[in-house]
Design an enzyme around this catalytic site. Structure first.
Site, PDB file in Angstrom:
ATOM      1  N   GLY A 240       0.831  -1.192   0.000  1.00  0.00           N
ATOM      2  CA  GLY A 240       0.000   0.000   0.000  1.00  0.00           C
ATOM      3  C   GLY A 240       0.869   1.246   0.000  1.00  0.00           C
ATOM      4  O   GLY A 240       2.089   1.172   0.131  1.00  0.00           O
ATOM      5  N   GLY A 242       0.698   5.815   0.871  1.00  0.00           N
ATOM      6  CA  GLY A 242      -0.042   6.921   1.481  1.00  0.00           C
ATOM      7  C   GLY A 242       0.778   8.186   1.405  1.00  0.00           C
ATOM      8  O   GLY A 242       1.758   8.265   0.652  1.00  0.00           O
ATOM      9  N   GLY A 243       0.377   9.194   2.195  1.00  0.00           N
ATOM     10  CA  GLY A 243       1.078  10.466   2.162  1.00  0.00           C
ATOM     11  C   GLY A 243       2.532  10.358   2.592  1.00  0.00           C
ATOM     12  O   GLY A 243       3.376  11.111   2.138  1.00  0.00           O
ATOM     13  N   PHE A 244       2.851   9.413   3.504  1.00  0.00           N
ATOM     14  CA  PHE A 244       4.214   9.274   4.023  1.00  0.00           C
ATOM     15  C   PHE A 244       5.127   8.598   3.019  1.00  0.00           C
ATOM     16  O   PHE A 244       6.322   8.838   2.973  1.00  0.00           O
ATOM     17  CB  PHE A 244       4.201   8.434   5.308  1.00  0.00           C
ATOM     18  N   GLY A 245       4.623   7.651   2.213  1.00  0.00           N
ATOM     19  CA  GLY A 245       5.445   6.846   1.326  1.00  0.00           C
ATOM     20  C   GLY A 245       4.777   5.521   1.011  1.00  0.00           C
ATOM     21  O   GLY A 245       3.585   5.471   0.726  1.00  0.00           O
ATOM     22  N   GLU A 246       5.555   4.414   1.091  1.00  0.00           N
ATOM     23  CA  GLU A 246       5.036   3.115   0.687  1.00  0.00           C
ATOM     24  C   GLU A 246       5.380   2.034   1.709  1.00  0.00           C
ATOM     25  O   GLU A 246       6.321   2.188   2.498  1.00  0.00           O
ATOM     26  CB  GLU A 246       5.630   2.718  -0.671  1.00  0.00           C
ATOM     27  N   LYS A 261       8.212  -0.129   5.859  1.00  0.00           N
ATOM     28  CA  LYS A 261       7.703   1.203   5.534  1.00  0.00           C
ATOM     29  C   LYS A 261       8.866   2.087   5.102  1.00  0.00           C
ATOM     30  O   LYS A 261       9.886   2.181   5.782  1.00  0.00           O
ATOM     31  CB  LYS A 261       7.006   1.819   6.742  1.00  0.00           C
ATOM     32  N   ASP A 360      -3.978   9.774  14.572  1.00  0.00           N
ATOM     33  CA  ASP A 360      -4.446   9.401  13.234  1.00  0.00           C
ATOM     34  C   ASP A 360      -5.214   8.077  13.290  1.00  0.00           C
ATOM     35  O   ASP A 360      -4.953   7.157  12.508  1.00  0.00           O
ATOM     36  CB  ASP A 360      -3.267   9.306  12.264  1.00  0.00           C
TER      37      ASP A 360
END
Length: 525
Positions: A240, A242-246, A261, A360
Site C-alpha cells: 500500500g 499513502g502520504g508518508f510513502g510506501e 515502511k 491518526d
C-alpha cells in the site's frame, strides 16, 4: 498537495457549456484511470453508460491547480492521495484528501528552562515578532518544522557557509598540470564530503532513535538485508501507499514475513514520521498494537520494519466489495475489533510512560491478523506527552490527521488531548455500524461527511435505518439492542465538547460489557 482525483463528467455537454471550469491537465481518453475506477467500484456503476469519464492530477503550489464543478455538470468524483497509476486497482490506497497545514514555528519561551526540551536551542527574541521570545536554534543548526528539531547545518538547508578560496598560482607552462591536479583534488574532496555527510546523517538518525526516555532502542537492520528481503523494493511487493510513502512485504533469511515502511525520496516530512514512529513503538508493548521488529537508517530514506499482518486493513473489510463477500465481518467480530482497538488506545493514553496520543486513528490504520484480531498501526503522527506536559489539560501543536476523523476542537484550537483520539474512534464505531466511509463524495453533498450525516440521523431517531443490512439480517433482538448501545457510545465519543467525551478506558469497558451481553460471559472486573 499531491492528490489524484477522478472527475466523472456524466452530462451530454462540454465542460464550458455545463459550467465546469478546469485549470488542470485533464485526461478523458478511453484508457484513463477514471475508467479503472468506475469498472471496479459498484457504487459508480451508473457512470459506465455515460459519455465522458475523466481524470486529472493536482500538485505543485497551493493554488497551482483549480477545479470548480457546478451542480448540473458532474455526476460524481473521487479523490486519492499520492496514487501510483502503475498499481492495480486492488492495491490503490483508500480515497482521501491531503490538506496543507501551516508549518509550526519554534516553541515560545520566557526563560532558558523553557528550551530544555529542544536540544541545541536557546531562548532568544523572535526577530519577526517584537516582544515575543522563542527557542531559536544555536549557530550551526537550523529549525526543521517537520521533525520539530534543530538539525545540523548541511549544504542546501539555508545555513550560511564560508567558502575557502584557494589562490591560483602558476605559469603558462604548468596550467594543464595544475588544472588536472585541481580537478582530482575537487573530486576527492566532494567524494569525501558526500561520504562524511552520509555517515553524519546515519549517526544523527541513530541518536534520534536512541534518545528514548525508556532507554530502549530499535534493532538495526542493514540496507543489504532489507533489499534482499523485498527483492530490491519490487513493485510486486507493494502492500500500500499513502502520504508518508510506501509499505512493502518482505521475507527475511530466517523465513520471517515483514512489512517495510519507506518514506518517499525527498520527502523530509515522511522521513521525520518514520523516525518518530520508531521512537513511539520502542516505548510500547501491547497485543493490540503492531509490533516493531527494527529499522534501517543507512539508506537514503530510513526504513521501518515491523511484523507482517496478513489480513489487510479494517477499511478493506468494511468498504471493498470483494473483501466483504469473501470474509464478511459478523456483529460480534466487529465488536471484538472495536474492543481490541479501544484497549490498545487506552494503553497508549493511560499505561504507556510517557503517555502517547496517536493522532491518526482510522479504519485504514487498524490491521487485522490471520484471526481477524485488530492491531493499531501507523504511529508516524503520534505525539509523546513529555513529563513537563503531563500536568497540562492539553498540548499546543499543529493540527495533523485525516479528513473525516479529525477532532473539530483540535482543528480549530490546535489543542491536542487524549479526547482527540476518542473522537476519531467514534468515527470508526460509525463505520463498523453502517459500513459507510468517513468521507464519501458519492453521497449527496450534505451527507459527504459521515459524522454530520449521522448526527442528523440521531436527531431524527432513524438510527436503525442506516445500520449495515448485512448486520441486521438474521440478527436477534439482543443484538439489535447492542447495536443501539454502540450507536449511543459513538455519539458520546463525537460530542463537540471534548470534556463531555468518555476516556478511551471507559469506551473499552463499555464495549466489553456489550460483548458480554451477547456471549453470556461476565466482563472482566
Amino acid at each position: 498537495m499531491a492528490d489524484r482525483a477522478q472527475y466523472l463528467e456524466c452530462s451530454g455537454h462540454s465542460h464550458q457549456i455545463n459550467g465546469s471550469y478546469l485549470q488542470v491537465p485533464i485526461n478523458c481518453s478511453a484508457n484513463c484511470l477514471c475508467h479503472t475506477y468506475i469498472n471496479n467500484t459498484p457504487s459508480a456503476a451508473a457512470c459506465r453508460k455515460e459519455r465522458l469519464c475523466c481524470s486529472f492530477r493536482t500538485g505543485g503550489s497551493q493554488n497551482a491547480y483549480i477545479i470548480r464543478v457546478h451542480a448540473n455538470g458532474c455526476m460524481g468524483y473521487q479523490s486519492y492521495v499520492n496514487l501510483d497509476p502503475g498499481l492495480p486497482f486492488a492495491k490503490w490506497p483508500a480515497p482521501g484528501l491531503e490538506l496543507m497545514w501551516a508549518t509550526p514555528q519554534e516553541p515560545p519561551c520566557k526563560t532558558k528552562l523553557d528550551c530544555r526540551d529542544l536540544p541545541f536551542s536557546k531562548c532568544s527574541p523572535d526577530p519577526s515578532n517584537a516582544g515575543q521570545k522563542r527557542c531559536l536554534c544555536k549557530k550551526g543548526r537550523y529549525w526543521d518544522p517537520a521533525s520539530g528539531y534543530c538539525q545540523k547545518c548541511r549544504r542546501g538547508t539555508g545555513c550560511k557557509y564560508h567558502k575557502n578560496h584557494t589562490p591560483v598560482i602558476g605559469s603558462s607552462v604548468g596550467v594543464l598540470v595544475l588544472l588536472a591536479l585541481t580537478g582530482f583534488l575537487v573530486y576527492r574532496q566532494r567524494k569525501y564530503m558526500k561520504e562524511t555527510a552520509r555517515k553524519t546523517l546515519i549517526r544523527e538518525r541513530e541518536e534520534i532513535l536512541n534518545a528514548n526516555p525508556s532507554g530502549k532502542s530499535a534493532k538495526i537492520f542493514s540496507g543489504k538485508e532489507i533489499k534482499k528481503a523485498t527483492s530490491d523494493f519490487s513493485r510486486e511487493n507493494v502492500l500500500g501507499s499513502g502520504g508518508f510513502g510506501e509499505v512493502f512485504k518482505g521475507i527475511l533469511d530466517d523465513g520471517t514475513a515483514i512489512a517495510v515502511k519507506r518514506a518517499k525520496p525527498g520527502n523530509s516530512k515522511g522521513t521525520a514520521q518514520v523516525l518518530n514512529e520508531v521512537r513511539i513503538l520502542c516505548q510500547v508493548n501491547h497485543r493490540s498494537l503492531v509490533r516493531l521488529l527494527g529499522c534501517c537508517v543507512e539508506l537514503e530514506q530510513p526504513l521501518l520494519i515491523y511484523e507482517y499482518v496478513a489480513n489487510g486493513t479494517l477499511f478493506d473489510h468494511l468498504h471493498r466489495s470483494d473483501m466483504r463477500k469473501r470474509s464478511p465481518l459478523s456483529w460480534l467480530r466487529r465488536l471484538l475489533i472495536a474492543h481490541q482497538t479501544a484497549d490498545g488506545l487506552a494503553y497508549l493514553h493511560s499505561s504507556a510512560v510517557p503517555p502517547i496520543y496517536h493522532r491518526d486513528v482510522k479504519t485504514s490504520n487498524i490491521l487485522l491478523d490471520e484471526n481477524l484480531d485488530a492491531k493499531v498501526s501507523d504511529f508516524g503522527l503520534s505525539r509523546l506527552v513529555e513529563l513537563s506536559e503531563q500536568d497540562c489539560t492539553h498540548i499546543h501543536t499543529s493540527a495533523q490527521g485525516t479528513l473525516g476523523y479529525l477532532d473539530p476542537e483540535y482543528y480549530l484550537n490546535l489543542q491536542l488531548t487524549d479526547r482527540s483520539d476518542v473522537y476519531s474512534f467514534g468515527v470508526v464505531l460509525l463505520e463498523l455500524l453502517t459500513s459507510m466511509k468517513a468521507i464519501d463524495f458519492n453521497r449527496e453533498e450534505e451527507n459527504v461527511n459521515l459524522v454530520v450525516y449521522m448526527k442528523r440521523i440521531f436527531n431524527e431517531e432513524r438510527f436503525m435505518t442506516v445500520i449495515d443490512p448485512m448486520l441486521k439480517e438474521g440478527a436477534s433482538q439482543v443484538e439489535l439492542e447492542t447495536m443501539k448501545a454502540i450507536g449511543d457510545l459513538a455519539a458520546a465519543c463525537l460530542d463537540e465538547r471534548r470534556q463531555n467525551r468518555p476516556s478511551m478506558k471507559e469506551v473499552a469497558d463499555e464495549i466489553e460489557c456489550v460483548i458480554s451481553i451477547i456471549t453470556g460471559d461476565d466482563p472482566k472486573t
